[in-house]
Scaffold this motif. Structure first.
Motif, PDB file in Angstrom:
ATOM      1  N   LEU A 161      -5.830  11.359 -11.408  1.00 51.58           N
ATOM      2  CA  LEU A 161      -6.525  11.489 -10.128  1.00 51.58           C
ATOM      3  C   LEU A 161      -5.631  11.050  -8.974  1.00 51.58           C
ATOM      4  N   ALA A 162      -4.923   9.932  -9.174  1.00 54.13           N
ATOM      5  CA  ALA A 162      -4.042   9.439  -8.117  1.00 54.13           C
ATOM      6  C   ALA A 162      -2.902  10.412  -7.849  1.00 54.13           C
ATOM      7  N   ALA A 163      -2.368  11.035  -8.914  1.00 51.35           N
ATOM      8  CA  ALA A 163      -1.287  12.009  -8.743  1.00 51.35           C
ATOM      9  C   ALA A 163      -1.775  13.229  -7.977  1.00 51.35           C
ATOM     10  N   VAL A 164      -2.992  13.684  -8.275  1.00 52.16           N
ATOM     11  CA  VAL A 164      -3.550  14.834  -7.560  1.00 52.16           C
ATOM     12  C   VAL A 164      -3.764  14.491  -6.082  1.00 52.16           C
ATOM     13  N   ALA A 165      -4.088  13.225  -5.798  1.00 54.00           N
ATOM     14  CA  ALA A 165      -4.279  12.799  -4.409  1.00 54.00           C
ATOM     15  C   ALA A 165      -2.957  12.497  -3.710  1.00 54.00           C
ATOM     16  N   GLY A 166      -1.833  12.590  -4.430  1.00 54.73           N
ATOM     17  CA  GLY A 166      -0.546  12.272  -3.825  1.00 54.73           C
ATOM     18  C   GLY A 166      -0.309  10.792  -3.662  1.00 54.73           C
ATOM     19  N   THR A 209       2.514   9.843   5.060  1.00 56.03           N
ATOM     20  CA  THR A 209       2.471   8.680   5.946  1.00 56.03           C
ATOM     21  C   THR A 209       1.097   8.043   6.032  1.00 56.03           C
ATOM     22  N   GLY A 210       0.056   8.760   5.568  1.00 58.15           N
ATOM     23  CA  GLY A 210      -1.302   8.241   5.694  1.00 58.15           C
ATOM     24  C   GLY A 210      -1.922   8.507   7.043  1.00 58.15           C
ATOM     25  N   ALA A 211      -1.261   9.292   7.877  1.00 56.50           N
ATOM     26  CA  ALA A 211      -1.793   9.573   9.212  1.00 56.50           C
ATOM     27  C   ALA A 211      -2.878  10.643   9.149  1.00 56.50           C
ATOM     28  N   ALA A 212      -3.802  10.576  10.094  1.00 56.45           N
ATOM     29  CA  ALA A 212      -4.859  11.597  10.186  1.00 56.45           C
ATOM     30  C   ALA A 212      -4.251  12.909  10.664  1.00 56.45           C
ATOM     31  N   THR A 213      -4.646  13.986  10.036  1.00 53.62           N
ATOM     32  CA  THR A 213      -4.111  15.300  10.396  1.00 53.62           C
ATOM     33  C   THR A 213      -5.111  16.373  10.007  1.00 53.62           C
ATOM     34  N   ALA A 214      -4.837  17.599  10.419  1.00 54.31           N
ATOM     35  CA  ALA A 214      -5.730  18.712  10.098  1.00 54.31           C
ATOM     36  C   ALA A 214      -5.645  19.041   8.613  1.00 54.31           C
ATOM     37  N   PRO A 215      -6.750  19.509   8.005  1.00 53.88           N
ATOM     38  CA  PRO A 215      -6.731  19.842   6.572  1.00 53.88           C
ATOM     39  C   PRO A 215      -5.725  20.946   6.264  1.00 53.88           C
ATOM     40  N   LEU A 216      -5.225  20.916   5.046  1.00 51.97           N
ATOM     41  CA  LEU A 216      -4.253  21.899   4.587  1.00 51.97           C
ATOM     42  C   LEU A 216      -4.909  23.272   4.485  1.00 51.97           C
ATOM     43  N   ASP A 217      -4.223  24.296   4.969  1.00 53.78           N
ATOM     44  CA  ASP A 217      -4.771  25.655   4.944  1.00 53.78           C
ATOM     45  C   ASP A 217      -4.703  26.247   3.536  1.00 53.78           C
ATOM     46  N   ILE A 231       0.833  -1.204   0.000  1.00 53.41           N
ATOM     47  CA  ILE A 231       0.000   0.000   0.000  1.00 53.41           C
ATOM     48  C   ILE A 231       0.866   1.252   0.000  1.00 53.41           C
ATOM     49  N   ARG A 232       1.905   1.246   0.834  1.00 54.81           N
ATOM     50  CA  ARG A 232       2.704   2.453   1.002  1.00 54.81           C
ATOM     51  C   ARG A 232       3.818   2.576  -0.037  1.00 54.81           C
ATOM     52  N   ALA A 233       4.296   1.448  -0.553  1.00 47.92           N
ATOM     53  CA  ALA A 233       5.391   1.493  -1.527  1.00 47.92           C
ATOM     54  C   ALA A 233       5.186   0.371  -2.546  1.00 47.92           C
ATOM     55  N   PRO A 234       4.308   0.587  -3.536  1.00 50.11           N
ATOM     56  CA  PRO A 234       4.027  -0.475  -4.514  1.00 50.11           C
ATOM     57  C   PRO A 234       5.275  -0.893  -5.283  1.00 50.11           C
ATOM     58  N   GLY A 235       5.345  -2.185  -5.559  1.00 56.11           N
ATOM     59  CA  GLY A 235       6.449  -2.728  -6.330  1.00 56.11           C
ATOM     60  C   GLY A 235       6.015  -3.091  -7.730  1.00 56.11           C
ATOM     61  N   PRO A 236       6.885  -3.794  -8.470  1.00 60.36           N
ATOM     62  CA  PRO A 236       6.558  -4.123  -9.858  1.00 60.36           C
ATOM     63  C   PRO A 236       5.526  -5.231 -10.001  1.00 60.36           C
ATOM     64  N   ALA A 259       1.233  16.199   2.032  1.00 61.09           N
ATOM     65  CA  ALA A 259       0.350  15.190   1.423  1.00 61.09           C
ATOM     66  C   ALA A 259      -0.787  14.783   2.353  1.00 61.09           C
ATOM     67  N   ASP A 260      -0.495  14.469   3.613  1.00 65.87           N
ATOM     68  CA  ASP A 260      -1.544  14.004   4.523  1.00 65.87           C
ATOM     69  C   ASP A 260      -2.576  15.099   4.786  1.00 65.87           C
ATOM     70  N   ALA A 261      -2.101  16.338   4.973  1.00 64.48           N
ATOM     71  CA  ALA A 261      -3.034  17.444   5.202  1.00 64.48           C
ATOM     72  C   ALA A 261      -3.862  17.731   3.956  1.00 64.48           C
ATOM     73  N   TRP A 262      -3.267  17.561   2.768  1.00 66.24           N
ATOM     74  CA  TRP A 262      -4.007  17.762   1.522  1.00 66.24           C
ATOM     75  C   TRP A 262      -5.087  16.696   1.368  1.00 66.24           C
ATOM     76  N   ARG A 263      -4.757  15.455   1.663  1.00 63.55           N
ATOM     77  CA  ARG A 263      -5.745  14.385   1.515  1.00 63.55           C
ATOM     78  C   ARG A 263      -6.905  14.553   2.500  1.00 63.55           C
TER      79      ARG A 263
END
Length: 550
Positions: A388-393, A335-343, A108-113, A414-418
């Motif tokens: 879409l995936a690139a825009v989502a980071g 990191t995929g952690a929950a955080t406050a939204p990006l300002d 999930i965090r680092a896809p391989g081939p 990235a996490d705050a943007w998501r």
């Protein structure tokens, strides 16, 4: 080269799978050995009682004592075996869960081939093949190191001839086991490769099923699948043939050994053979005791021979895990952690190419501002979903940049943007939770009815037997495709995301249902939400503000 890399595949597999649970396996092995050591005492009880009968002692006390001791030994063996089994399966479950969790989290965090089908085959079909190795091989090896030697000493104590027969016949089993084991490991590896290849082909054909039908290639695809299934059958049968052949050879040696002991004991008791003991004629008690322990002398060796194939399959699985560990990977951003939204005011500026493992997909240059609705159109494979995936980071860039809210999209943002995004996937997926929990993805406890009303989905929930307490199937059992899409859209609304990323929201829907989805999306735009939609649907693209054709 590191010490780990210099190790043999067997040593690396043992260090990875067996070493973390060795304490539990050692305990289980000790319990299994203790259970095996009870059998000579039980055999002695049987020989003592029967020899007494033959001598004319039919007193109930002797028989009752012998039967009671035998039953007590049986209960103790059952208790020891049950505890050993519990330790073994606990160790196997813990090991498989650990490897599966590490595999899924890393992919999930680092896809391989490797394709998702190959990873799924490894996680679901291949990792459980570690269980027989853990639960059978280690204990069988421990028992083989102790019990045959004990039984051999006991046999020699009663008859040097019987001990010699066992001493000659016993080592032949591990010798042939090792010879057959090398071929079994190669066959197991070929079988695992075929399982992964078949899963890859199945996912590829399913994803292109509509195109295959339009091109009239469905029959050819079905024939290809039959050919691969036949190849998998052949490789599975090759593994089974080796297993059955080795089992036949090993059973032959065990049967010959026991038969030779039986013949010697029988002729000795008849008085036809006057040698083989340490003095005097063999007694009935001695003969019965030797006949009862002879099969148990071979049993640990037979168990080890059967578990040898499990070990070969397990080592093949670990080799595949090691290869996946060593593959080149591209880590996801954040990191995929929950955080406050990006300002900052919502905005997206995309320039460059998204890098996927093994290839780079060119992406369009686009600018998106708050309240706009933008459609990405074009044929399959040009990069709409990747955009879409690139825009989502979720896809790192090989070059160029993505600016969000006036800041670079990187590990720091990235996490705050998501936290400001809502994702509407092409294929609806419902986890095993109630609709109330599903429609509250951030766990805020907010009332979901406002989101349902916004996408005109209240009636869908109203007609469900348990309303918001309903648990739908993984793919939305109990609702139609269009209704499932609207529930997914309601979830996106309830998440509070400023930007909704929608991947083919009207795909595979009839015109009336697709029109309802289009109306719901445009309604969200009118409410002030920003939309970025990948679509093949001209009606949807026309209903949005702008269109970029890839």
């Amino acid at each position: 080269m590191t010490d780990t890399q210099q190790q043999s595949p067997q040593a690396r597999a043992t260090a990875r799978i067996i070493a973390p649970v060795r304490h539990g396996l050692t305990q289980a092995g000790a319990l299994a050995v203790l259970a095996g050591l009870i059998w000579p005492a039980q055999a002695a009880c049987i020989a003592w009682v029967i020899s007494g009968w033959a001598a004319g002692d039919t007193a109930l006390g002797r028989t009752a004592l012998g039967a009671g001791l035998f039953a007590l030994g049986g209960l103790l063996r059952a208790a020891l075996d049950a505890r050993a089994g519990a330790l073994l399966f606990e160790a196997a479950d813990r090991t498989i869960a650990r490897e599966r969790a590490a595999l899924i989290e890393r992919e999930i965090r680092a896809p391989g081939p490797e394709s998702s089908a190959a990873v799924a085959a490894l996680a679901v079909q291949k990792l459980p093949m570690l269980q027989p190795w853990i639960t059978r091989y280690h204990v069988a090896m421990t028992r083989t190191r102790v019990l045959p030697l004990v039984f051999l000493v006991l046999a020699f104590s009663q008859s040097w001839a019987v001990g010699l027969v066992l001493l000659v016949a016993g080592p032949l089993i591990p010798l042939f086991m090792a010879l057959v084991g090398m071929a079994a490991e190669q066959a197991s590896r070929r079988q695992l490769d075929e399982i992964g290849g078949m899963n890859d082909m199945l996912m590829d054909r399913l994803s292109a099923l509509l195109d295959l039908r339009l091109l009239g290639a469905a029959d050819r695809a079905a024939q290809d699948f039959r050919d691969r299934a036949e190849a998998l059958r052949d490789r599975t049968m090759a593994v089974l043939r080796i297993a059955f052949l080795s089992s036949t050879v090993l059973e032959l040696f065990a049967a010959l050994g026991v038969a030779m002991v039986a013949v010697f004991v029988g002729f000795s008791l008849l008085g036809e053979i006057g040698f083989g003991t340490w003095g005097g004629q063999m007694t009935l008690a001695q003969g019965l005791f030797l006949l009862l322990i002879a099969p148990e002398y071979f049993q640990p060796l037979r168990d080890l021979a059967a578990a040898w194939h499990d070990r070969a399959a397990g080592i093949s699985v670990v080799a595949e895990l090691d290869a996946l560990d060593a593959a080149d990977r591209v880590a996801l951003i954040g990191t995929g952690a929950a955080t406050a939204p990006l300002d900052g005011p919502l905005s997206v500026d995309l320039h460059g190419a998204a890098a996927l493992p093994g290839r780079a997909v060119p992406l369009p240059s686009l600018q998106l501002r708050a309240g706009e609705a933008l459609a990405l159109t074009g044929p399959s494979g040009v990069g709409k979903t990747t955009t879409l995936a690139a825009v989502a980071g979720l896809v790192p860039l090989a070059e160029g940049r993505v600016m969000v809210c006036g800041q670079p999209l990187d590990a720091d943002t990235a996490d705050a943007w998501r936290a400001r995004l809502a994702w509407l996937p092409q294929v609806p997926h419902f986890p095993d939770v109630t609709l109330a929990d599903f429609l509250d993805p951030r766990g805020t406890g907010a009332d979901p009815w406002a989101a349902l009303d916004l996408v005109q989905a209240r009636h869908i929930v109203d007609r469900l037997p348990d309303g918001l307490e309903t648990r739908l199937g993984e793919s939305g059992g109990g609702v139609s495709g269009g209704e499932a899409r609207r529930l997914m859209l309601a979830r996106a609304v309830a998440s509070g995301g400023d930007l909704i990323l929608a991947d083919e929201p009207t795909a595979d829907l009839d015109s009336e249902t697709a029109a309802q989805i289009v109306a719901a999306l445009t309604g969200l735009r009118d409410q002030g939400r920003t939309l970025l939609v990948a679509t093949h649907d001209p009606a949807l693209a026309k209903a949005l503000d702008r269109e970029i054709a890839l």
